[in-house]
Design a protein around this motif. Structure first.
Motif, PDB file in Angstrom:
ATOM      1  N   GLY A  93     -17.417 -33.600  31.030  1.00 25.99           N
ATOM      2  CA  GLY A  93     -17.934 -33.615  29.499  1.00 25.99           C
ATOM      3  C   GLY A  93     -18.492 -32.381  28.836  1.00 25.99           C
ATOM      4  O   GLY A  93     -18.305 -32.030  27.925  1.00 25.99           O
ATOM      5  N   LEU A  94     -19.356 -31.742  29.849  1.00 24.26           N
ATOM      6  CA  LEU A  94     -20.199 -30.702  29.473  1.00 24.26           C
ATOM      7  C   LEU A  94     -18.929 -29.414  29.308  1.00 24.26           C
ATOM      8  O   LEU A  94     -19.019 -28.490  28.254  1.00 24.26           O
ATOM      9  N   GLU A  95     -17.974 -29.283  30.112  1.00 29.54           N
ATOM     10  CA  GLU A  95     -17.033 -28.258  29.928  1.00 29.54           C
ATOM     11  C   GLU A  95     -16.177 -28.579  28.723  1.00 29.54           C
ATOM     12  O   GLU A  95     -15.943 -27.572  27.971  1.00 29.54           O
ATOM     13  N   VAL A  96     -15.903 -29.601  28.168  1.00 32.96           N
ATOM     14  CA  VAL A  96     -15.306 -29.895  26.986  1.00 32.96           C
ATOM     15  C   VAL A  96     -16.139 -29.392  25.769  1.00 32.96           C
ATOM     16  O   VAL A  96     -15.678 -28.919  24.914  1.00 32.96           O
ATOM     17  N   VAL A  97     -17.282 -29.827  25.760  1.00 37.39           N
ATOM     18  CA  VAL A  97     -18.507 -29.480  24.564  1.00 37.39           C
ATOM     19  C   VAL A  97     -18.602 -27.917  24.919  1.00 37.39           C
ATOM     20  O   VAL A  97     -18.486 -27.096  23.576  1.00 37.39           O
ATOM     21  N   GLU A  98     -18.518 -27.024  25.925  1.00 39.66           N
ATOM     22  CA  GLU A  98     -18.580 -25.830  25.816  1.00 39.66           C
ATOM     23  C   GLU A  98     -17.378 -25.360  25.580  1.00 39.66           C
ATOM     24  O   GLU A  98     -17.452 -24.160  24.639  1.00 39.66           O
ATOM     25  N   ASN A  99     -16.409 -25.652  25.616  1.00 41.69           N
ATOM     26  CA  ASN A  99     -14.896 -25.363  25.268  1.00 41.69           C
ATOM     27  C   ASN A  99     -14.847 -25.232  23.622  1.00 41.69           C
ATOM     28  O   ASN A  99     -14.590 -24.390  22.979  1.00 41.69           O
ATOM     29  N   THR A 100     -15.397 -26.413  23.292  1.00 41.32           N
ATOM     30  CA  THR A 100     -15.479 -26.823  21.483  1.00 41.32           C
ATOM     31  C   THR A 100     -16.293 -25.705  20.981  1.00 41.32           C
ATOM     32  O   THR A 100     -16.164 -25.279  19.939  1.00 41.32           O
ATOM     33  N   CYS A 101     -17.460 -25.441  21.582  1.00 42.87           N
ATOM     34  CA  CYS A 101     -18.337 -24.486  20.984  1.00 42.87           C
ATOM     35  C   CYS A 101     -17.955 -23.196  20.947  1.00 42.87           C
ATOM     36  O   CYS A 101     -18.034 -22.350  20.078  1.00 42.87           O
ATOM     37  N   GLY A 102     -16.930 -22.638  21.826  1.00 50.14           N
ATOM     38  CA  GLY A 102     -16.346 -21.233  21.720  1.00 50.14           C
ATOM     39  C   GLY A 102     -15.039 -21.275  21.084  1.00 50.14           C
ATOM     40  O   GLY A 102     -14.548 -19.916  20.769  1.00 50.14           O
ATOM     41  N   MET A 103     -14.522 -22.227  20.212  1.00 46.87           N
ATOM     42  CA  MET A 103     -13.348 -22.329  19.627  1.00 46.87           C
ATOM     43  C   MET A 103     -13.637 -21.858  18.069  1.00 46.87           C
ATOM     44  O   MET A 103     -12.663 -22.006  17.336  1.00 46.87           O
ATOM     45  N   GLY A 104     -14.675 -21.535  17.449  1.00 46.80           N
ATOM     46  CA  GLY A 104     -15.127 -21.395  16.136  1.00 46.80           C
ATOM     47  C   GLY A 104     -13.912 -20.867  15.242  1.00 46.80           C
ATOM     48  O   GLY A 104     -13.561 -21.427  14.466  1.00 46.80           O
ATOM     49  N   GLY A 105     -13.719 -19.493  15.816  1.00 47.24           N
ATOM     50  CA  GLY A 105     -12.775 -18.795  14.778  1.00 47.24           C
ATOM     51  C   GLY A 105     -11.637 -18.590  15.593  1.00 47.24           C
ATOM     52  O   GLY A 105     -10.578 -18.020  15.237  1.00 47.24           O
ATOM     53  N   MET A 106     -11.439 -19.147  16.868  1.00 47.97           N
ATOM     54  CA  MET A 106     -10.301 -18.755  17.621  1.00 47.97           C
ATOM     55  C   MET A 106      -8.896 -19.443  17.338  1.00 47.97           C
ATOM     56  O   MET A 106      -9.090 -20.743  16.842  1.00 47.97           O
ATOM     57  N   GLY A 107      -7.776 -18.904  17.310  1.00 49.32           N
ATOM     58  CA  GLY A 107      -6.465 -19.430  17.227  1.00 49.32           C
ATOM     59  C   GLY A 107      -6.089 -19.822  15.699  1.00 49.32           C
ATOM     60  O   GLY A 107      -4.803 -19.864  15.455  1.00 49.32           O
ATOM     61  N   LEU A 108      -6.997 -19.239  14.674  1.00 46.03           N
ATOM     62  CA  LEU A 108      -6.154 -19.305  13.489  1.00 46.03           C
ATOM     63  C   LEU A 108      -6.147 -18.128  12.727  1.00 46.03           C
ATOM     64  O   LEU A 108      -5.722 -18.088  11.616  1.00 46.03           O
ATOM     65  N   ALA A 109      -6.141 -17.153  13.421  1.00 47.22           N
ATOM     66  CA  ALA A 109      -5.746 -15.763  12.931  1.00 47.22           C
ATOM     67  C   ALA A 109      -4.286 -15.527  12.774  1.00 47.22           C
ATOM     68  O   ALA A 109      -3.982 -14.591  11.657  1.00 47.22           O
ATOM     69  N   GLY A 110      -3.353 -16.054  13.431  1.00 53.19           N
ATOM     70  CA  GLY A 110      -2.202 -15.770  13.426  1.00 53.19           C
ATOM     71  C   GLY A 110      -1.651 -14.417  14.128  1.00 53.19           C
ATOM     72  O   GLY A 110      -2.715 -13.966  14.706  1.00 53.19           O
ATOM     73  N   GLU A 111      -0.650 -13.798  13.845  1.00 52.52           N
ATOM     74  CA  GLU A 111      -0.257 -12.773  14.462  1.00 52.52           C
ATOM     75  C   GLU A 111       0.571 -11.834  13.535  1.00 52.52           C
ATOM     76  O   GLU A 111       1.565 -12.395  12.953  1.00 52.52           O
ATOM     77  N   SER A 112       0.593 -10.524  13.849  1.00 46.67           N
ATOM     78  CA  SER A 112       1.388  -9.607  13.113  1.00 46.67           C
ATOM     79  C   SER A 112       2.259  -8.814  14.113  1.00 46.67           C
ATOM     80  O   SER A 112       1.631  -8.141  14.836  1.00 46.67           O
ATOM     81  N   LEU A 113       3.571  -8.930  14.043  1.00 50.05           N
ATOM     82  CA  LEU A 113       4.507  -7.960  14.941  1.00 50.05           C
ATOM     83  C   LEU A 113       5.121  -7.164  13.754  1.00 50.05           C
ATOM     84  O   LEU A 113       6.118  -7.545  13.062  1.00 50.05           O
ATOM     85  N   MET A 114       4.744  -5.773  13.860  1.00 47.88           N
ATOM     86  CA  MET A 114       5.527  -4.827  13.098  1.00 47.88           C
ATOM     87  C   MET A 114       6.596  -4.222  13.715  1.00 47.88           C
ATOM     88  O   MET A 114       6.201  -3.884  14.950  1.00 47.88           O
ATOM     89  N   GLY A 115       7.456  -3.724  12.875  1.00 48.26           N
ATOM     90  CA  GLY A 115       8.633  -2.883  13.693  1.00 48.26           C
ATOM     91  C   GLY A 115       9.399  -3.562  14.625  1.00 48.26           C
ATOM     92  O   GLY A 115       9.878  -3.061  15.584  1.00 48.26           O
ATOM     93  N   LEU A 116       9.741  -5.145  14.209  1.00 53.21           N
ATOM     94  CA  LEU A 116      10.513  -5.465  15.442  1.00 53.21           C
ATOM     95  C   LEU A 116      12.126  -5.233  15.201  1.00 53.21           C
ATOM     96  O   LEU A 116      12.793  -4.994  16.234  1.00 53.21           O
ATOM     97  N   GLY A 117      12.209  -4.639  14.078  1.00 50.39           N
ATOM     98  CA  GLY A 117      13.569  -3.875  13.969  1.00 50.39           C
ATOM     99  C   GLY A 117      13.469  -3.185  12.710  1.00 50.39           C
ATOM    100  O   GLY A 117      12.694  -2.939  12.128  1.00 50.39           O
ATOM    101  N   THR A 118      14.767  -2.518  12.403  1.00 50.78           N
ATOM    102  CA  THR A 118      14.623  -1.506  11.316  1.00 50.78           C
ATOM    103  C   THR A 118      14.408  -2.368   9.910  1.00 50.78           C
ATOM    104  O   THR A 118      15.098  -3.239   9.490  1.00 50.78           O
ATOM    105  N   GLY A 119      13.122  -2.087   9.419  1.00 53.05           N
ATOM    106  CA  GLY A 119      12.547  -2.771   8.135  1.00 53.05           C
ATOM    107  C   GLY A 119      12.267  -4.186   8.365  1.00 53.05           C
ATOM    108  O   GLY A 119      12.288  -4.871   7.299  1.00 53.05           O
ATOM    109  N   ILE A 120      12.037  -4.636   9.587  1.00 53.23           N
ATOM    110  CA  ILE A 120      11.748  -6.189   9.776  1.00 53.23           C
ATOM    111  C   ILE A 120      10.421  -6.063  10.400  1.00 53.23           C
ATOM    112  O   ILE A 120      10.126  -5.628  11.622  1.00 53.23           O
ATOM    113  N   ASP A 121       9.529  -6.823   9.919  1.00 52.03           N
ATOM    114  CA  ASP A 121       8.201  -7.073  10.309  1.00 52.03           C
ATOM    115  C   ASP A 121       8.071  -8.791  10.301  1.00 52.03           C
ATOM    116  O   ASP A 121       8.664  -9.483   9.791  1.00 52.03           O
ATOM    117  N   CYS A 122       7.265  -9.144  11.224  1.00 52.84           N
ATOM    118  CA  CYS A 122       6.921 -10.531  11.283  1.00 52.84           C
ATOM    119  C   CYS A 122       5.392 -10.976  11.397  1.00 52.84           C
ATOM    120  O   CYS A 122       4.875 -10.411  11.933  1.00 52.84           O
TER     121      CYS A 122
END
Length: 84
Positions: free
Chosen positions: A38-67
Motif C-alpha cells: 500500500g505504501l508503494e502505491v501511495v509513493e507511486n501516486t506522489c511521484g506522478m504529479g506532472g508525469m505522462g501529460l506532456a505528450g511527445e513531439s516527433l519532428m522530421g518523420l519524413g519530408t515535411g512530416i512532423d507528429c
C-alpha cells in the motif's frame, strides 16, 4: 496531501499490520507486506504529479512530416475487476 498520507502510513506501519492481522487472520509478516504494498502505491501516486501529460513531439518523420501528440486527462473513470 498524499505526502502527508505517506508519512502517516510510515509512522503507523506496525499498527496497521496488527489491524490487518486481527481483521483478516493473516500472519504479521503478511500484514506488513500488505502495508508495504500500500505504501508503494501511495509513493507511486506522489511521484506522478506532472508525469505522462506532456505528450511527445516527433519532428522530421519524413519530408515535411512532423507528429505532435497531446495528452489531456478525461476525468474520473471507474472499472470493475474480479478479484478471486
Amino acid at each position: 496531501v498524499m505526502l502527508s498520507f505517506q508519512a502517516l502510513i510510515r509512522q503507523h506501519q506496525q499498527d496497521l499490520a496488527h489491524l490487518i492481522t486481527a481483521e483478516q487472520g493473516k500472519t504479521l509478516a503478511d500484514g506488513m507486506g500488505d502495508v508495504f504494498r500500500g505504501l508503494e502505491v501511495v509513493e507511486n501516486t506522489c511521484g506522478m504529479g506532472g508525469m505522462g501529460l506532456a505528450g511527445e513531439s516527433l519532428m522530421g518523420l519524413g519530408t515535411g512530416i512532423d507528429c505532435v501528440s497531446y495528452r489531456q486527462p478525461l476525468g474520473v473513470c471507474a472499472g470493475i475487476a474480479p478479484f478471486n
